[in-house]
Design a protein around this motif. Sequence first.
Motif, PDB file in Angstrom:
ATOM      1  N   ALA A 183      59.026 157.584 -88.728  1.00  0.00           N
ATOM      2  CA  ALA A 183      60.102 158.199 -87.958  1.00  0.00           C
ATOM      3  C   ALA A 183      60.066 159.723 -88.041  1.00  0.00           C
ATOM      4  O   ALA A 183      59.473 160.301 -88.952  1.00  0.00           O
ATOM      5  CB  ALA A 183      61.446 157.683 -88.468  1.00  0.00           C
ATOM      6  N   GLY A 184      60.721 160.371 -87.086  1.00  0.00           N
ATOM      7  CA  GLY A 184      60.929 161.813 -87.138  1.00  0.00           C
ATOM      8  C   GLY A 184      60.141 162.622 -86.146  1.00  0.00           C
ATOM      9  O   GLY A 184      60.429 163.813 -85.954  1.00  0.00           O
ATOM     10  N   GLY A 185      59.130 162.030 -85.537  1.00  0.00           N
ATOM     11  CA  GLY A 185      58.379 162.748 -84.511  1.00  0.00           C
ATOM     12  C   GLY A 185      57.496 163.866 -85.008  1.00  0.00           C
ATOM     13  O   GLY A 185      57.055 164.714 -84.213  1.00  0.00           O
ATOM     14  N   LEU A 186      57.206 163.901 -86.307  1.00  0.00           N
ATOM     15  CA  LEU A 186      56.360 164.954 -86.857  1.00  0.00           C
ATOM     16  C   LEU A 186      54.888 164.687 -86.563  1.00  0.00           C
ATOM     17  O   LEU A 186      54.467 163.531 -86.457  1.00  0.00           O
ATOM     18  CB  LEU A 186      56.568 165.047 -88.372  1.00  0.00           C
ATOM     19  CG  LEU A 186      57.972 165.442 -88.842  1.00  0.00           C
ATOM     20  CD1 LEU A 186      58.133 165.146 -90.322  1.00  0.00           C
ATOM     21  CD2 LEU A 186      58.231 166.921 -88.564  1.00  0.00           C
ATOM     22  N   LEU A 187      54.112 165.739 -86.475  1.00  0.00           N
ATOM     23  CA  LEU A 187      52.667 165.621 -86.333  1.00  0.00           C
ATOM     24  C   LEU A 187      52.028 165.901 -87.687  1.00  0.00           C
ATOM     25  O   LEU A 187      52.265 166.960 -88.287  1.00  0.00           O
ATOM     26  CB  LEU A 187      52.142 166.603 -85.287  1.00  0.00           C
ATOM     27  CG  LEU A 187      52.620 166.383 -83.852  1.00  0.00           C
ATOM     28  CD1 LEU A 187      52.032 167.447 -82.934  1.00  0.00           C
ATOM     29  CD2 LEU A 187      52.271 164.982 -83.362  1.00  0.00           C
ATOM     30  N   PHE A 188      51.243 164.951 -88.184  1.00  0.00           N
ATOM     31  CA  PHE A 188      50.693 165.052 -89.535  1.00  0.00           C
ATOM     32  C   PHE A 188      49.199 165.314 -89.532  1.00  0.00           C
ATOM     33  O   PHE A 188      48.450 164.780 -88.700  1.00  0.00           O
ATOM     34  CB  PHE A 188      50.966 163.763 -90.314  1.00  0.00           C
ATOM     35  CG  PHE A 188      52.391 163.616 -90.767  1.00  0.00           C
ATOM     36  CD1 PHE A 188      52.820 164.202 -91.940  1.00  0.00           C
ATOM     37  CD2 PHE A 188      53.298 162.878 -90.015  1.00  0.00           C
ATOM     38  CE1 PHE A 188      54.134 164.069 -92.368  1.00  0.00           C
ATOM     39  CE2 PHE A 188      54.611 162.734 -90.432  1.00  0.00           C
ATOM     40  CZ  PHE A 188      55.037 163.332 -91.607  1.00  0.00           C
ATOM     41  N   ALA A 189      48.761 166.131 -90.486  1.00  0.00           N
ATOM     42  CA  ALA A 189      47.338 166.301 -90.736  1.00  0.00           C
ATOM     43  C   ALA A 189      46.822 165.186 -91.630  1.00  0.00           C
ATOM     44  O   ALA A 189      45.662 164.798 -91.547  1.00  0.00           O
ATOM     45  CB  ALA A 189      47.075 167.647 -91.403  1.00  0.00           C
ATOM     46  N   GLY A 190      47.693 164.655 -92.492  1.00  0.00           N
ATOM     47  CA  GLY A 190      47.307 163.573 -93.380  1.00  0.00           C
ATOM     48  C   GLY A 190      48.496 163.054 -94.154  1.00  0.00           C
ATOM     49  O   GLY A 190      49.545 163.691 -94.228  1.00  0.00           O
ATOM     50  N   VAL A 191      48.320 161.873 -94.746  1.00  0.00           N
ATOM     51  CA  VAL A 191      49.362 161.252 -95.563  1.00  0.00           C
ATOM     52  C   VAL A 191      48.760 160.816 -96.884  1.00  0.00           C
ATOM     53  O   VAL A 191      47.555 160.626 -97.016  1.00  0.00           O
ATOM     54  CB  VAL A 191      50.009 160.045 -94.848  1.00  0.00           C
ATOM     55  CG1 VAL A 191      50.879 160.502 -93.700  1.00  0.00           C
ATOM     56  CG2 VAL A 191      48.949 159.054 -94.389  1.00  0.00           C
ATOM     57  N   SER A 192      49.631 160.635 -97.880  1.00  0.00           N
ATOM     58  CA  SER A 192      49.208 160.245 -99.217  1.00  0.00           C
ATOM     59  C   SER A 192      50.227 159.262 -99.777  1.00  0.00           C
ATOM     60  O   SER A 192      51.430 159.534 -99.722  1.00  0.00           O
ATOM     61  CB  SER A 192      49.120 161.489-100.116  1.00  0.00           C
ATOM     62  OG  SER A 192      48.717 161.148-101.423  1.00  0.00           O
TER      63      SER A 192
END
Length: 415
Positions: A360-369
């Motif tokens: 959720a939140g509509g953010l654009l991510f470079a990566g997740v952990s």
Amino acid sequence: MRSVTHRSFGFASVVAPALLVALAGCGEDAESPTAPAPAPAPALEAATAALVSFTTVSAGGSHTCALTGDGRVYCWGYNQFGQLGDGTRTNRSSPQVVAGTVRFVQVSAGAYHTCAVTADNRAYCWGSGDDGQTGFGGDLLTPTAVPGGRRFVRIRAGSHHTCGVNPYEVGFCWGESAFGELGGGDNYIQPVRVAGGLNFRSVIAGGAFTCGVTTSNKGYCWGYNYYGALGDGTRINRSKPVAVAGGLSFRSVIAGGGLIEEVYGEVVDEAHTCGLTTDNLAYCWGYDGYGELGNGSSSTTQVKPSRVLGGLHFGQLIAGFYHSCGVTTTKVAYCWGLGYNGQLGNGTTSYSRNVPTKVAGGLLFAGVSAGPAGSHTCGITTGNKIYCWGDNGFGQLGDGTTTRRLSPVKVAGQS
């Protein structure tokens, strides 16, 4: 290995685009069920409000660490074993700078320890070293050079072991090896070479097993395999690397952090693994009790790679504890698997999802952990801002509270 029940692990770090580096990839702590509330660091929070910009985030067991552009490491969350590296055992609910003057280019948060690599390829670790995973046999409250003098370009802190790749593409591991997870023999307090003569691009320490990708894009795993996490088509433990079945070409293979639990004297690691192919397709295998393989099932163990459903193409993928996450080539984050603590980030506490679900939140991510049981997940946006979600009992989300979050919340103190 400490005798524990429901002790959890899982680790991966992600970097922002500014580094131009793709680093592939891990609640309650059974030994401290009534852990004290995290203590903030007021002076730090005031100082970092307009100063800190992070480039890397790595979610560990119940703590998180991040790297700044000038090589400083900050950590927050659970600190009983010194895994925050600030010289104390005090939990922190917002970023706290790691002690010392050493500067780093990569950091990896493990279960109860943390490791990092300097620009001249020297490895440092801190936190729990009960099985030699820091290169020492006890807790380290500040960064300490791993003995043996070996150089590393990448390092991954796992549960009770740590692995890395040297400048010559040789894999090394150290720490616990009850199931062969070091890939080269019994327990070692100093780095030991992974057997097989393979040239590795990455070696990822997980729960009680390890996986790596060679320079020819082939996946190999070794260690505990009762639930098929090695992906070789069997459930046989392996003390040396075995090829992942299927003939796929991988960019990354991430060993997840399974539940390491003693049941009637037997150790169980309900772990899974995920791999990202060179054509950006996601596959997972191993334990699937909560849909963490993303193939539409939630009950069948897979001993070979199984395609993640949804038709998505991923640029980055991680396997955490009972859940998995990835970022698509269009920078959208998805998670699947166990979600009872909000670790899927979809705004609910839905018990599980067996296919990828958008964060959720509509953010654009470079990566997740992904962090392990309990459980939390963090990500860094394309604008170099860290957000975390899920369990926050020890302050591991870094927002200055211990409140669980069901969707991404911004880590405190960022510029």
